[in-house]
Write an enzyme that holds these catalytic residues in place. Structure first.
Site, PDB file in Angstrom:
ATOM      1  N   GLU A 363       0.836  -1.217   0.000  1.00 61.48           N
ATOM      2  CA  GLU A 363       0.000   0.000   0.000  1.00 61.48           C
ATOM      3  C   GLU A 363       0.871   1.266   0.000  1.00 61.48           C
ATOM      4  O   GLU A 363       0.575   2.250   0.667  1.00 61.48           O
ATOM      5  CB  GLU A 363      -1.027  -0.046   1.141  1.00 61.48           C
TER       6      GLU A 363
HETATM    7  C1  LIG Z   1       2.896  -9.576   0.475  1.00 57.72           C
HETATM    8  C2  LIG Z   1       2.456  -8.515  -0.496  1.00 57.72           C
HETATM    9  C3  LIG Z   1       1.088  -8.236  -0.630  1.00 57.72           C
HETATM   10  C4  LIG Z   1       0.657  -7.272  -1.537  1.00 57.72           C
HETATM   11  N1  LIG Z   1      -0.689  -7.073  -1.728  1.00 57.72           N
HETATM   12  C5  LIG Z   1      -1.101  -6.296  -2.769  1.00 57.72           C
HETATM   13  C6  LIG Z   1      -2.500  -6.226  -3.119  1.00 57.72           C
HETATM   14  O1  LIG Z   1      -3.363  -6.828  -2.477  1.00 57.72           O
HETATM   15  N2  LIG Z   1      -2.855  -5.474  -4.195  1.00 57.72           N
HETATM   16  C7  LIG Z   1      -1.948  -4.798  -4.930  1.00 57.72           C
HETATM   17  O2  LIG Z   1      -2.346  -4.142  -5.904  1.00 57.72           O
HETATM   18  N3  LIG Z   1      -0.621  -4.829  -4.625  1.00 57.72           N
HETATM   19  C8  LIG Z   1      -0.187  -5.570  -3.563  1.00 57.72           C
HETATM   20  N4  LIG Z   1       1.152  -5.642  -3.261  1.00 57.72           N
HETATM   21  C9  LIG Z   1       2.111  -4.911  -4.079  1.00 57.72           C
HETATM   22  C10 LIG Z   1       2.775  -3.758  -3.350  1.00 57.72           C
HETATM   23  O3  LIG Z   1       1.868  -2.715  -3.158  1.00 57.72           O
HETATM   24  C11 LIG Z   1       4.020  -3.352  -4.175  1.00 57.72           C
HETATM   25  O4  LIG Z   1       4.965  -4.391  -4.021  1.00 57.72           O
HETATM   26  C12 LIG Z   1       4.590  -2.027  -3.737  1.00 57.72           C
HETATM   27  O5  LIG Z   1       3.712  -0.980  -4.062  1.00 57.72           O
HETATM   28  C13 LIG Z   1       5.973  -1.765  -4.354  1.00 57.72           C
HETATM   29  O6  LIG Z   1       5.963  -1.980  -5.717  1.00 57.72           O
HETATM   30  P1  LIG Z   1       7.105  -2.894  -6.392  1.00 57.72           P
HETATM   31  O7  LIG Z   1       7.141  -4.176  -5.630  1.00 57.72           O
HETATM   32  O8  LIG Z   1       6.841  -2.959  -7.833  1.00 57.72           O
HETATM   33  O9  LIG Z   1       8.436  -2.136  -6.090  1.00 57.72           O
HETATM   34  P2  LIG Z   1       9.084  -0.983  -7.015  1.00 57.72           P
HETATM   35  O10 LIG Z   1       8.040   0.007  -7.363  1.00 57.72           O
HETATM   36  O11 LIG Z   1       9.843  -1.634  -8.097  1.00 57.72           O
HETATM   37  O12 LIG Z   1      10.098  -0.331  -5.980  1.00 57.72           O
HETATM   38  C14 LIG Z   1      11.381  -0.866  -5.711  1.00 57.72           C
HETATM   39  C15 LIG Z   1      12.083   0.085  -4.742  1.00 57.72           C
HETATM   40  O13 LIG Z   1      12.258   1.368  -5.378  1.00 57.72           O
HETATM   41  C16 LIG Z   1      11.664   2.378  -4.584  1.00 57.72           C
HETATM   42  N5  LIG Z   1      11.092   3.398  -5.464  1.00 57.72           N
HETATM   43  C17 LIG Z   1      10.285   3.232  -6.546  1.00 57.72           C
HETATM   44  N6  LIG Z   1       9.956   4.409  -7.076  1.00 57.72           N
HETATM   45  C18 LIG Z   1      10.555   5.365  -6.315  1.00 57.72           C
HETATM   46  C19 LIG Z   1      10.597   6.790  -6.358  1.00 57.72           C
HETATM   47  N7  LIG Z   1       9.904   7.502  -7.269  1.00 57.72           N
HETATM   48  N8  LIG Z   1      11.336   7.436  -5.430  1.00 57.72           N
HETATM   49  C20 LIG Z   1      12.003   6.730  -4.473  1.00 57.72           C
HETATM   50  N9  LIG Z   1      12.004   5.393  -4.380  1.00 57.72           N
HETATM   51  C21 LIG Z   1      11.283   4.707  -5.288  1.00 57.72           C
HETATM   52  C22 LIG Z   1      10.599   1.660  -3.769  1.00 57.72           C
HETATM   53  O14 LIG Z   1      10.259   2.403  -2.606  1.00 57.72           O
HETATM   54  C23 LIG Z   1      11.291   0.360  -3.467  1.00 57.72           C
HETATM   55  O15 LIG Z   1      12.163   0.516  -2.379  1.00 57.72           O
HETATM   56  C24 LIG Z   1       1.606  -6.558  -2.305  1.00 57.72           C
HETATM   57  C25 LIG Z   1       2.965  -6.815  -2.131  1.00 57.72           C
HETATM   58  C26 LIG Z   1       3.397  -7.790  -1.274  1.00 57.72           C
HETATM   59  C27 LIG Z   1       4.869  -8.081  -1.162  1.00 57.72           C
END
Ligand SMILES: Cc1cc2nc3c(=O)[nH]c(=O)nc-3n(C[C@H](O)[C@H](O)[C@H](O)COP(=O)(O)OP(=O)(O)OC[C@H]3O[C@@H](n4cnc5c(N)ncnc54)[C@H](O)[C@@H]3O)c2cc1C
Length: 380
Positions: A363
């Site tokens: 989230e």
């Molecule tokens: C157990 C689990 C349950 C989940 N449940 C749901 C769900 O029910 N529904 C749903 O839709 N999603 C869900 N998610 C997804 C979750 O919301 C995303 O994993 C999260 O938003 C991060 O996206 P990403 O994994 O693609 O990481 P990325 O976006 O690839 O980020 C990688 C890293 O880069 C950083 N980063 C990215 N962009 C920036 C920026 N502009 N400035 C600074 N830092 C940045 C991030 O903070 C992170 O540290 C879930 C994830 C997990 C692991």
């Protein structure tokens, strides 16, 4: 100012606390080990009214305020953060989203089942290439007149395998960028919908996280939420409230680890005295207590803002950012206070440390919360 909870709030907190002790604690270690979904417990939570706490009573909801919801989230999370995330997604993303923006038909057909525990919901925004950058949606919903055709993949979906109804965000018009995104209610039984493999996770292992595939899924137009192009705003508004629930989850994990550590420090002896008599341990307890109180104030303030009809984007982001850091700090110190016992499953705190980490990721990661906070405070 009045920091006192009402009698009703206290009753809700007590009911959640009793449920956590009697229904969640037994088997929580086994469910974590086996990655077993707490199906029976979620059914009972539905029967007790914890699955649609804030939703409209005419659709089976509890009509309660956000304060009640965060109190319940804290108590459930003290014991079982896997169960509490199921509660959180169903309450603050799915039920709230449909209740606030859905049509009467959508509420009758879907919300009335989601609030009672008859059905479970999931919120599907993330994709392999659209996590923090949620505008990069690759899933498409093509307008075919009376229906849309949905194609694409969502990943990391909480309740992915156990849900019945899915709120799916998809791109309908790429040229319009985020204004060409829509949200739909999709039923699991529809042709072309496929649940992918379950993720093998570090923490919240009792909650099921799946990828989902949509292959030419026909979605009736009446299942679109809001006006054409409302989907991105819908997702952001819904997540803004969802963050308050996750902040309460983080607070609960911290408070649960703290309570266990306090008790342990009063009974475990080293060098001829209870370890609480060593100042190094007593000071850890002092720090934990202070951090938890500060996190609780932020969580309550965000919930209060929402209940007062005020903007809660900033207070919710601050609550999640801070409470999730406190969950990590406190659960890590809890393992330290438990010494070797902290490193084994029997004493619960190692699970809490693993569970705490997710609150800094889903989230909106902590980095994304800082973007929300900094943009909000710097615009003044
Ligand atoms: C157990 C689990 C349950 C989940 N449940 C749901 C769900 O029910 N529904 C749903 O839709 N999603 C869900 N998610 C997804 C979750 O919301 C995303 O994993 C999260 O938003 C991060 O996206 P990403 O994994 O693609 O990481 P990325 O976006 O690839 O980020 C990688 C890293 O880069 C950083 N980063 C990215 N962009 C920036 C920026 N502009 N400035 C600074 N830092 C940045 C991030 O903070 C992170 O540290 C879930 C994830 C997990 C692991």
């Amino acid at each position: 100012m009045d920091f006192k909870l009402t009698e009703e709030h206290e009753m809700i907190r007590q009911a959640a606390k009793d449920f956590a002790k009697n229904e969640l604690l037994p088997g929580v270690i086994e469910r974590d080990n086996k990655q077993e979904f707490p199906r029976e417990q979620i059914k009972k939570l539905g029967e007790l009214g914890f699955m649609g706490m804030m939703a409209s009573p005419e659709y089976g909801g509890g009509g309660m305020d956000t304060i009640s919801y965060v109190l319940a989230m804290e108590e459930l999370s003290k014991v079982d953060a896997s169960a509490s995330v199921v509660v959180s997604v169903n309450n603050s993303l799915v039920c709230w989203g449909i209740d606030t923006y859905g049509t009467d038909l959508q509420k009758e057909k879907y919300l009335s089942k989601l609030t009672t525990g008859e059905a479970l919901g999931a919120f599907c925004l993330s994709e392999p290439e659209a996590g923090s950058d949620a505008t990069s949606q690759k899933t498409t919903a093509i307008d075919k007149g009376d229906h849309y055709v949905l194609n694409g993949t969502k990943n990391w979906i909480t309740n992915g395998g156990n849900a019945d109804f899915y709120l799916v965000i998809a791109q309908t018009d790429r040229e319009k960028k985020h204004k060409g995104i829509n949200a739909f209610i999709v039923e699991k039984s529809w042709e072309g919908f496929e649940v992918g493999p379950k993720e093998d996770k570090m923490g919240i292992r009792g909650s099921d996280t799946h990828s989902l595939n949509f292959n030419d899924v026909k979605v009736p137009k009446e299942n679109r939420i809001g006006e054409d192009g409302f989907g991105f705003k819908f997702a952001m508004k819904t997540l803004s409230g969802g963050r308050i629930g996750i902040a309460a989850q983080a607070l609960g994990i911290a408070a649960g680890a703290y309570e266990l550590s306090k008790e342990y420090s009063k009974t475990r002896k080293a060098f001829g005295t209870e370890i609480m008599n060593h100042q190094a341990i007593a000071f850890k307890i002092a720090d934990m207590h202070t951090q938890i109180e500060a996190a609780r104030h932020l969580v309550m303030k965000a919930a209060w803002d929402k209940d007062q009809g005020q903007n809660y984007d900033l207070s919710g982001a601050m609550a999640k950012l801070y409470a999730s850091q406190v969950a990590m700090d406190v659960s890590t110190e809890a393992v330290q206070i438990h010494g070797g016992n902290g490193y084994v499953k029997e004493y619960h705190v190692e699970r809490m440390m693993r569970d705490a980490k997710i609150t800094q990721i889903y989230e909106g990661t902590s980095e994304i919360q800082k973007i929300v906070i900094s943009r909000s405070v710097l615009k003044d």
